[in-house]
Enzyme design. Structure first.
Site, mmCIF file in Angstrom:
data_model
loop_
_atom_site.group_PDB
_atom_site.id
_atom_site.type_symbol
_atom_site.label_atom_id
_atom_site.label_comp_id
_atom_site.label_asym_id
_atom_site.label_seq_id
_atom_site.Cartn_x
_atom_site.Cartn_y
_atom_site.Cartn_z
ATOM 1 N N ASP A 165 0.831 -1.213 0.000
ATOM 2 C CA ASP A 165 0.000 0.000 0.000
ATOM 3 C C ASP A 165 0.863 1.261 0.000
ATOM 4 O O ASP A 165 2.097 1.190 0.029
ATOM 5 C CB ASP A 165 -0.917 -0.070 1.242
ATOM 6 C CG ASP A 165 -2.301 0.489 0.986
ATOM 7 O OD1 ASP A 165 -2.459 1.294 0.053
ATOM 8 O OD2 ASP A 165 -3.222 0.133 1.743
ATOM 9 N N GLU A 198 -0.876 1.787 -5.148
ATOM 10 C CA GLU A 198 -0.681 3.236 -4.948
ATOM 11 C C GLU A 198 -1.797 4.047 -5.609
ATOM 12 O O GLU A 198 -1.661 5.247 -5.791
ATOM 13 C CB GLU A 198 0.737 3.690 -5.308
ATOM 14 C CG GLU A 198 1.200 3.463 -6.720
ATOM 15 C CD GLU A 198 0.531 4.388 -7.722
ATOM 16 O OE1 GLU A 198 -0.317 3.871 -8.488
ATOM 17 O OE2 GLU A 198 0.833 5.583 -7.735
ATOM 18 N N TRP A 199 -2.892 3.362 -5.915
ATOM 19 C CA TRP A 199 -4.164 3.994 -6.304
ATOM 20 C C TRP A 199 -4.088 4.754 -7.627
ATOM 21 O O TRP A 199 -4.933 5.625 -7.909
ATOM 22 C CB TRP A 199 -4.668 4.934 -5.189
ATOM 23 C CG TRP A 199 -4.491 4.381 -3.818
ATOM 24 C CD1 TRP A 199 -4.909 3.163 -3.382
ATOM 25 C CD2 TRP A 199 -3.833 4.998 -2.704
ATOM 26 N NE1 TRP A 199 -4.559 2.991 -2.056
ATOM 27 C CE2 TRP A 199 -3.901 4.091 -1.624
ATOM 28 C CE3 TRP A 199 -3.206 6.225 -2.516
ATOM 29 C CZ2 TRP A 199 -3.352 4.382 -0.373
ATOM 30 C CZ3 TRP A 199 -2.660 6.514 -1.261
ATOM 31 C CH2 TRP A 199 -2.738 5.594 -0.218
ATOM 32 N N GLY A 200 -3.058 4.469 -8.425
ATOM 33 C CA GLY A 200 -2.953 5.160 -9.718
ATOM 34 C C GLY A 200 -2.527 6.613 -9.591
ATOM 35 O O GLY A 200 -2.618 7.371 -10.557
ATOM 36 N N ASP A 201 -2.001 6.993 -8.416
ATOM 37 C CA ASP A 201 -1.685 8.411 -8.175
ATOM 38 C C ASP A 201 -0.391 8.877 -8.821
ATOM 39 O O ASP A 201 -0.167 10.073 -8.964
ATOM 40 C CB ASP A 201 -1.575 8.680 -6.662
ATOM 41 C CG ASP A 201 -2.936 8.760 -6.002
ATOM 42 O OD1 ASP A 201 -3.952 8.702 -6.714
ATOM 43 O OD2 ASP A 201 -2.973 8.882 -4.763
ATOM 44 N N ASN A 202 0.485 7.943 -9.164
ATOM 45 C CA ASN A 202 1.835 8.320 -9.616
ATOM 46 C C ASN A 202 2.140 7.730 -10.992
ATOM 47 O O ASN A 202 3.239 7.209 -11.215
ATOM 48 C CB ASN A 202 2.883 7.862 -8.592
ATOM 49 C CG ASN A 202 2.659 8.496 -7.234
ATOM 50 O OD1 ASN A 202 3.133 9.589 -6.967
ATOM 51 N ND2 ASN A 202 1.902 7.815 -6.381
ATOM 52 N N ASP A 220 -10.022 3.395 -3.528
ATOM 53 C CA ASP A 220 -10.735 2.168 -3.136
ATOM 54 C C ASP A 220 -12.134 2.081 -3.739
ATOM 55 O O ASP A 220 -12.841 3.076 -3.869
ATOM 56 C CB ASP A 220 -10.871 2.116 -1.608
ATOM 57 C CG ASP A 220 -9.530 1.889 -0.950
ATOM 58 O OD1 ASP A 220 -8.520 1.800 -1.666
ATOM 59 O OD2 ASP A 220 -9.502 1.803 0.290
HETATM 60 C C1 GLA Z 1 -5.985 1.259 1.434
HETATM 61 C C2 GLA Z 1 -6.104 0.245 0.305
HETATM 62 C C3 GLA Z 1 -7.216 -0.735 0.626
HETATM 63 C C4 GLA Z 1 -6.910 -1.446 1.938
HETATM 64 C C5 GLA Z 1 -6.710 -0.419 3.050
HETATM 65 C C6 GLA Z 1 -6.172 -1.055 4.325
HETATM 66 O O1 GLA Z 1 -7.122 2.046 1.525
HETATM 67 O O2 GLA Z 1 -6.335 0.894 -0.913
HETATM 68 O O3 GLA Z 1 -7.369 -1.683 -0.417
HETATM 69 O O4 GLA Z 1 -5.762 -2.236 1.772
HETATM 70 O O5 GLA Z 1 -5.777 0.589 2.674
HETATM 71 O O6 GLA Z 1 -5.951 -0.127 5.347
#
Ligand code: GLA
Length: 406
Positions: A165, A198-202, A220
């Site tokens: 994460d 990393e949520w596509g942020d970089n 998420d």
């Molecule tokens: C972030 C991630 C989620 C999960 C939580 C756990 O939000 O994107 O998928 O792993 O952390 O805290």
């Protein structure tokens, strides 16, 4: 030796965080941030499994994780292709005096190695979670500065999959941080699938494929058709963020639009069928996020639809894409190995709608004949000529496999 390697990786992360300045004598200056060892070939098709987060969040313990493994093995999910049981955040509490990560002894009294052994004894694989920062998103110890040590620990425990994460990373450079953990994993002596979060942020499309096997493209997912809230995004919002990403993915490198919400209760079965169909269209990792020990029949039928899973797992590994959009009505197409096409007629509107795909949209001549199988109703239409049409329910997806006749 490991200590020096860990220090080098720490310096590399810090120096790249301040890129483009290269600190003389740093690991970066010495070229140590290169991935000398190849990425293990453990994701020829999108990974399939279960993860604790979407249903249990931090409320996990070893009984629940074992229960998920038991259910995966006994429900038919394992036979349908699901493999990984992944513990998400909140399994860890601290580090010991040597810096080794310590699991929560109250929740995991038998220890993580015993849990991994149990999961392996079921013929399944075991995944774990950490974070590239000082702390995880749930405030537990992250791996920053302990990457090599943690990777060795995971290998000792028998970890097969690491979700990594991006909370509490300050000004760190994402590519460098994920590269350091990739180096550590490849040095660990065990083939470990690396799932980047990393949520596509970089701009992961520019670098993630050489580092890991799958990378999150958004924040998420939320168990909702169209209501986003803060950092959690509705199904439709996540889907719309995938439209232009289809070139980036392929065998051993998958876009990850986040885990499944099927069976968690926030959407209708029709919406969950659309969710599962669209994730298969996107060649997404299929990581179930519901309570596997309490699945109703509709949830089982969705998660174990072998025809839809076969689309997700198609060996060509080409992600599908949206080829037509007319307001709420969309057509998605995925080319398959051997020349078939998967097609989704997708209706986002509040009413049922008759929809149709022409063969020209599939890059085929209008006169071609094809057999069409509806992957949910299982109905087969023989020798369809020029197009295929169906009534698509509100918030629904009709998903078909189209086989051209020679
Ligand atoms: C972030 C991630 C989620 C999960 C939580 C756990 O939000 O994107 O998928 O792993 O952390 O805290």
């Amino acid at each position: 030796m490991n200590f020096f390697k860990q220090m080098a990786s720490w310096c590399a992360t810090v120096s790249l965080a301040l890129a483009p300045v290269v600190i003389p004598g740093s690991a970066q200056a010495h070229g140590e941030l290169t991935l000398e060892k190849p990425k293990p070939n453990v994701a020829a098709t999108p990974p399939m499994g279960w993860n604790s987060w979407n249903h249990f969040a931090c409320n996990i313990d070893e009984a629940k994780i074992r229960g998920a493994a038991d259910a995966m093995a006994s429900s038919g999910m394992k036979d349908a292709g699901y493999q990984y049981i992944v513990i998400d955040d909140c399994w860890q509490t601290s580090r010991d005096t040597n810096g080794k990560i310590v699991a929560d002894a109250a929740k995991f009294p038998s220890g993580i190695k015993a849990l991994a052994d149990y999961i392996h004894s079921k013929g399944l694989k075991f995944g774990i979670y950490s974070d590239a920062g000082i702390k995880t998103c749930g405030g537990r110890p992250g791996s920053r500065g302990h990457e090599y040590q943690d990777a060795k620990t995971y290998a000792e425990w028998g970890v097969d999959y690491l979700k990594y994460d991006w909370c509490n990373t300050g000004p760190a450079n994402a590519e460098a941080s994920y590269t350091v953990m990739a180096m550590a994993l490849r040095d660990s002596g065990r083939d470990i699938l690396f799932s980047l979060c990393e949520w596509g942020d970089n701009h992961p499309r520019d670098w993630a494929a050489k580092v890991g096997h799958q990378w999150r493209t958004t924040g998420d997912i939320r168990d909702s058709w169209d209501k986003s809230e803060g950092y959690s995004h509705s199904l439709l919002e996540i889907l719309d963020a995938q439209v232009d990403l289809w070139r980036d993915s392929g065998p051993n490198q998958w876009n990850d639009p986040d885990m499944l919400e099927v069976g968690n209760g926030g959407m209708t079965d029709t919406e969950y069928r659309a969710h599962f169909s669209l994730w298969a269209m996107l060649a997404a990792p299929l990581i179930a996020g519901n309570d596997l020990s309490k699945m109703d029949d509709a949830t089982r039928t969705i998660l174990m639809n072998k025809d839809v899973i076969a689309i997700d797992q198609d060996a060509l590994g080409q992600q599908g894409r949206r080829v037509a959009k007319d307001g709420d009505y969309e057509i998605w197409v995925r080319p398959l190995k051997g020349g078939d096409r998967a097609v989704i007629l997708f209706n986002r509107s509040a009413a049922a709608h008759d929809m149709k795909v022409d063969w020209e949209t599939l890059d085929w001549p209008a006169g071609l004949k094809a057999d069409v199988k509806d992957l949910w109703s299982k109905a087969v239409t023989k020798n369809a000529k020029g197009s295929y049409g169906a009534s698509v329910p509100s918030h629904g997806a009709v998903m078909v496999r189209v086989t051209p006749k020679t």
